[in-house]
Scaffold this active site. Structure first.
Site, PDB file in Angstrom:
ATOM      1  N   LYS A  37     -28.954  12.176  57.295  1.00  0.00           N
ATOM      2  CA  LYS A  37     -29.831  12.362  56.131  1.00  0.00           C
ATOM      3  C   LYS A  37     -29.105  11.902  54.865  1.00  0.00           C
ATOM      4  CE  LYS A  37     -28.393  17.223  55.747  1.00  0.00           C
ATOM      5  NZ  LYS A  37     -28.774  18.620  56.055  1.00  0.00           N
ATOM      6  N   ARG A 133     -35.146  29.598  54.480  1.00  0.00           N
ATOM      7  CA  ARG A 133     -35.449  28.303  53.880  1.00  0.00           C
ATOM      8  C   ARG A 133     -36.797  27.861  54.454  1.00  0.00           C
ATOM      9  NH1 ARG A 133     -31.042  23.405  54.160  1.00  0.00           N
ATOM     10  NH2 ARG A 133     -31.580  23.334  56.377  1.00  0.00           N
ATOM     11  N   HIS A 163     -31.110  27.246  61.981  1.00  0.00           N
ATOM     12  CA  HIS A 163     -30.001  26.797  61.119  1.00  0.00           C
ATOM     13  C   HIS A 163     -29.226  28.014  60.604  1.00  0.00           C
ATOM     14  CE1 HIS A 163     -27.841  23.913  58.782  1.00  0.00           C
ATOM     15  NE2 HIS A 163     -28.324  24.272  57.611  1.00  0.00           N
ATOM     16  N   ARG A 219     -25.863  19.731  65.808  1.00  0.00           N
ATOM     17  CA  ARG A 219     -26.243  18.791  64.756  1.00  0.00           C
ATOM     18  C   ARG A 219     -25.045  18.600  63.816  1.00  0.00           C
ATOM     19  NH1 ARG A 219     -30.317  22.795  64.729  1.00  0.00           N
ATOM     20  NH2 ARG A 219     -29.479  23.519  62.750  1.00  0.00           N
ATOM     21  N   TYR A 265     -15.417   7.782  23.442  1.00  0.00           N
ATOM     22  CA  TYR A 265     -16.371   8.517  22.597  1.00  0.00           C
ATOM     23  C   TYR A 265     -15.803   9.869  22.170  1.00  0.00           C
ATOM     24  CZ  TYR A 265     -20.005   5.282  24.202  1.00  0.00           C
ATOM     25  OH  TYR A 265     -20.750   4.176  24.486  1.00  0.00           O
ATOM     26  N   CYS A 311     -17.437   7.004  30.214  1.00  0.00           N
ATOM     27  CA  CYS A 311     -18.634   6.328  29.699  1.00  0.00           C
ATOM     28  C   CYS A 311     -19.601   6.075  30.857  1.00  0.00           C
ATOM     29  CB  CYS A 311     -18.250   4.997  29.050  1.00  0.00           C
ATOM     30  SG  CYS A 311     -16.949   5.146  27.818  1.00  0.00           S
ATOM     31  N   MET A 312     -20.723   5.419  30.563  1.00  0.00           N
ATOM     32  CA  MET A 312     -21.715   5.161  31.603  1.00  0.00           C
ATOM     33  C   MET A 312     -21.170   4.181  32.649  1.00  0.00           C
ATOM     34  SD  MET A 312     -25.655   3.834  31.324  1.00  0.00           S
ATOM     35  CE  MET A 312     -26.256   5.180  30.331  1.00  0.00           C
ATOM     36  N   ASP A 313     -20.395   3.189  32.190  1.00  0.00           N
ATOM     37  CA  ASP A 313     -19.973   2.099  33.084  1.00  0.00           C
ATOM     38  C   ASP A 313     -18.472   1.992  33.282  1.00  0.00           C
ATOM     39  OD1 ASP A 313     -22.746   1.207  32.908  1.00  0.00           O
ATOM     40  OD2 ASP A 313     -22.164   0.607  30.881  1.00  0.00           O
TER      41      ASP A 313
HETATM   42  C1  LIG Z   1     -27.842  19.188  56.885  1.00  0.00           C
HETATM   43  C2  LIG Z   1     -28.146  19.926  58.129  1.00  0.00           C
HETATM   44  C3  LIG Z   1     -27.257  19.885  59.215  1.00  0.00           C
HETATM   45  C4  LIG Z   1     -25.876  19.276  59.126  1.00  0.00           C
HETATM   46  O1  LIG Z   1     -25.025  20.175  58.479  1.00  0.00           O
HETATM   47  P1  LIG Z   1     -23.448  19.887  58.337  1.00  0.00           P
HETATM   48  O2  LIG Z   1     -22.913  21.107  57.714  1.00  0.00           O
HETATM   49  O3  LIG Z   1     -23.346  18.691  57.444  1.00  0.00           O
HETATM   50  O4  LIG Z   1     -22.955  19.604  59.698  1.00  0.00           O
HETATM   51  C5  LIG Z   1     -27.646  20.468  60.401  1.00  0.00           C
HETATM   52  N1  LIG Z   1     -28.845  21.088  60.508  1.00  0.00           N
HETATM   53  C6  LIG Z   1     -29.708  21.178  59.485  1.00  0.00           C
HETATM   54  C7  LIG Z   1     -30.995  21.878  59.690  1.00  0.00           C
HETATM   55  C8  LIG Z   1     -29.381  20.624  58.256  1.00  0.00           C
HETATM   56  O5  LIG Z   1     -30.211  20.745  57.225  1.00  0.00           O
END
Ligand SMILES: *Cc1c(COP(=O)(O)O)cnc(C)c1O
Length: 369
Positions: A37, A133, A163, A219, A265, A311-313
């Site tokens: 992601k 969540r 999660h 994951r 700046y 700065c920006m750049d």
């Molecule tokens: C982002 C995410 C992960 C990965 O988490 P890490 O801590 O980067 O391994 C796994 N499961 C869900 C649902 C997430 O949102």
């Protein structure tokens, strides 16, 4: 074409190394789902996905439908799960690309029931177990959802997941509670829907801390990129991860300023003696936060402090001597024996290492090693 002289370098061999490290601690037969992601945590989702596929992973995870379609458009046909709630009217697009969506509410399924699908849609259910969540909270909701799924010919339930909120801390009560809650919900699901399902609970932290307790898949996000989910997890010292992301630039001007002269700046930094100042072409327009004033870069293996406002750049550093224009500057990564870790930058910004590669914008070209 890259014209600018500031660039990120992504070491795909490190990604491969990290996946092998993570796999080694997991039980035989356990599978890895690679999380790409947010453009692969800023590393480039397509390139990271391909490197992960070379290691034999067989599932990818993203947050949004756009991110999954980007993988498909790059020719990646591996099963891909979207964890975000895709608006029901776009579910047919997911089906067309064979992308698995997450479902956690009845209303979503009710809206989908009106849609005409050319292709079947695979879904995973998300259970709420303590993160608060998204997810299905109660057995009653689960019953209604499963009953609705069974009426929809074009929806195939293929998986279930949850999660963790605290897996990056050591042995928390909440981890145990969430796991128990999940097992209860999974038990209820298996009675309502007695078919094989893919189940997955762990992120990087859970996968590293409790490798024997993960179900079919873990994951892995941040660890894939060679970053530890927390200091606690790093200190477990069970996996040796290599940071894949480096950020480099070059000096574009070097000048001597006299005592009393100021930089940038607001003239917030003034020299107390004659000193060398180098200018580096990166700024907050690249996502290199102004709050990094006072942090440092590496030149010739030595730390040089960032002085004056960013700065920006561009930004300026105090040099220990005169260097040539074109001198290599390391902002993140190794230079000789010295190293700036993603966590060093994160600590200065009072945030987590995850955020740093994500905050560096597309203006910084990603190159691959
Ligand atoms: C982002 C995410 C992960 C990965 O988490 P890490 O801590 O980067 O391994 C796994 N499961 C869900 C649902 C997430 O949102």
């Amino acid at each position: 074409m890259i014209y600018r002289n500031t660039w990120a370098e992504i070491n795909l061999a490190a990604i491969g190394h990290n996946i092998r490290q993570l796999k080694e601690t997991l039980p035989e037969g356990h599978q890895v789902m690679t999380v790409v992601k947010a453009n692969g945590y800023g590393h480039g989702s397509v390139q990271v996905a391909k490197a992960a596929l070379d290691e034999g992973i067989n599932f990818l995870m993203v947050a949004m439908l756009e991110e999954a379609i980007e993988l498909r458009n790059a020719g990646i046909r591996t099963p891909t799960l979207v964890i975000g709630r895709v608006p029901p009217i776009h579910a047919r697009v997911a089906a067309k690309h064979d992308i698995t969506l997450t479902v956690f509410d009845l209303a979503w399924l009710q809206e989908i029931s009106e849609e005409v699908f050319e292709y079947p849609l695979s879904i995973h259910l998300e259970f709420e177990t303590g993160m608060n969540r998204t997810g299905i909270s109660t057995e009653r909701q689960l019953r209604e959802i499963v009953a609705t799924i069974e009426k929809l010919d074009h929806i195939h339930l293929t998986g279930a997941y949850m999660h963790f909120a605290t897996a990056d801390e050591i042995n928390t009560v909440q981890y145990e509670q969430q796991k128990e809650q999940y097992e209860m919900m999974l038990g209820a699901l298996s009675k309502l829907y007695p078919h094989p399902l893919i189940t997955h609970i762990g992120n990087s932290a859970a996968g590293i801390q409790y490798p024997k307790e993960m179900l079919q898949y873990t994951r892995f996000g941040v660890a894939t990129y060679g970053l530890y989910p927390s200091k606690d997890i790093k200190e477990l010292d069970t996996v040796d991860l290599q940071q894949a992301f480096s950020l480099y630039s070059e000096l574009i001007q070097v000048k001597k300023i006299a005592a009393g002269e100021c930089v940038s700046y607001g003239a917030t930094y003034c020299a107390t003696e004659d000193e060398w100042i180098g200018t580096i072409p990166i700024g907050y327009g690249d996502g290199w936060s102004r709050k990094l004033q006072g942090f440092h870069v590496l030149i010739d293996g030595k730390k040089m402090p960032i002085v004056g406002r960013i700065c920006m750049d561009v930004m300026m550093v105090k040099l220990d001597r005169a260097y040539e224009v074109g001198q290599l500057v390391t902002l993140i990564g190794k230079d000789g024996d010295a190293m700036i870790g993603m966590s060093d930058v994160a600590n200065h910004l009072e945030t987590i290492n995850y955020e740093i590669p994500c905050m560096l914008t597309k203006r910084i070209p990603r190159t691959y090693l």
